[in-house]
Design an enzyme around this catalytic site. Structure first.
Site, short mmCIF file in Angstrom:
data_model
loop_
_atom_site.label_atom_id
_atom_site.label_comp_id
_atom_site.label_asym_id
_atom_site.label_seq_id
_atom_site.Cartn_x
_atom_site.Cartn_y
_atom_site.Cartn_z
N GLU A 43 44.84 45.74 36.87
CA GLU A 43 45.96 45.51 37.78
C GLU A 43 45.45 45.35 39.20
OE1 GLU A 43 50.19 47.23 38.49
OE2 GLU A 43 49.12 48.44 36.99
N ASP A 72 37.93 37.77 44.46
CA ASP A 72 39.38 37.69 44.63
C ASP A 72 39.63 36.66 45.72
OD1 ASP A 72 41.88 38.88 43.54
OD2 ASP A 72 42.31 39.06 45.66
N GLY A 152 43.86 25.45 40.10
CA GLY A 152 44.77 26.12 41.03
C GLY A 152 45.41 25.15 42.02
N ARG A 180 34.50 30.15 48.11
CA ARG A 180 33.72 30.93 47.12
C ARG A 180 32.22 30.79 47.43
NH1 ARG A 180 36.57 29.22 43.59
NH2 ARG A 180 37.95 31.01 43.72
P1 IMP Z 1 42.81 35.84 41.64
O1 IMP Z 1 42.35 35.70 40.23
O2 IMP Z 1 43.78 36.92 41.89
O3 IMP Z 1 41.67 35.86 42.61
O4 IMP Z 1 43.66 34.50 41.89
C1 IMP Z 1 43.23 33.51 42.68
C2 IMP Z 1 44.26 32.39 42.67
O5 IMP Z 1 44.16 31.72 43.92
C3 IMP Z 1 43.97 31.37 41.60
O6 IMP Z 1 44.70 31.58 40.44
C4 IMP Z 1 44.37 30.06 42.28
O7 IMP Z 1 45.74 29.87 42.15
C5 IMP Z 1 44.06 30.34 43.74
N1 IMP Z 1 42.69 29.90 44.06
C6 IMP Z 1 41.62 30.69 44.37
N2 IMP Z 1 40.52 29.95 44.57
C7 IMP Z 1 40.90 28.67 44.39
C8 IMP Z 1 40.18 27.45 44.45
O8 IMP Z 1 38.96 27.37 44.66
N3 IMP Z 1 40.91 26.35 44.22
C9 IMP Z 1 42.25 26.36 43.96
N4 IMP Z 1 42.96 27.47 43.85
C10 IMP Z 1 42.28 28.64 44.08
#
Ligand code: IMP
Length: 191
Positions: A43, A72, A152, A180
């Site tokens: 979570e 994250d 994403g 990243r």
């Molecule tokens: P996490 O898994 O909680 O870190 O979720 C990150 C979310 O942010 C992803 O599911 C995407 O929707 C968005 N995100 C993070 N990095 C990227 C990227 O490099 N490209 C596009 N969307 C991203």
């Protein structure tokens, strides 16, 4: 100073993220948490990218007892006060296409399109040491999707560095300027 581990378990179930991390950390054996035997749900209760990266890395490291890296990340839109931010993955309650559609709708009449992707990475060693890296990349929210690469929000994010959307960029192009990449290089500089 610590050397970069030869093998790192990545605390993520997102195949796109794991793929990008492999491309950026080419000199390290990257193993997904699933391949390392971790199948639990974590979570994300943190209020910041950094807190969530720590929570994920710690949960998996306690289980696998090997060096673990967590990422994250999310999209922060200036006109929306930084939203969706840490809620990027859960923004619409649906999938990535739903998230993009919801953001485009919200931004329909907003002229200020400024946004950035943010990423915090946390590397935890089994003996308890935690190292962090942070990275950002600037852009603008497009009015419609452009390109089909990436994942994403990539297809609605126009990169100021690349002068094209992340959806139109090759993997190498995105990985040379992405949040990243910058977070991982920031982490590397601390090793
Ligand atoms: P996490 O898994 O909680 O870190 O979720 C990150 C979310 O942010 C992803 O599911 C995407 O929707 C968005 N995100 C993070 N990095 C990227 C990227 O490099 N490209 C596009 N969307 C991203």
């Amino acid at each position: 100073m610590r050397p970069l581990p030869k093998k790192i378990v990545v605390a993520s179930g997102n195949a796109h993220k794991i793929h990008e991390i492999k491309q950026i950390f080419k000199d390290v054996e990257i193993v997904s948490m699933a391949d390392a035997g971790f199948s639990g749900e974590i979570e994300e209760t943190g209020q910041t990218f950094r807190e969530n990266a720590y929570i994920k890395a710690k949960a998996v490291c306690d289980f696998v007892k090997e060096p673990v890296l967590a990422d994250d990340s999310g999209l922060c839109v200036e006109a929306l006060g930084g939203a969706p931010g840490v809620f990027s993955a859960r923004f619409s309650g649906g999938n990535s296409a739903d998230n993009r559609a919801m953001l485009l709708k919200l931004m329909k009449d907003i002229p200020d399109r400024r946004a950035h992707f943010a990423c915090a990475v946390c590397l935890i060693y089994p003996e308890g040491v935690a190292l962090f890296g942070e990275g950002y990349t600037k852009g603008k929210i497009l009015f419609e999707e452009l390109g089909t690469s990436g994942f994403g929000y990539d297809s609605i994010f126009y990169s100021c560095d690349l002068k094209k959307s992340f959806g139109e960029a090759t993997e190498e192009e995105k990985n040379s300027v992405s949040h990243r990449y910058r977070a991982l290089e920031d982490l590397r500089s601390k090793l």
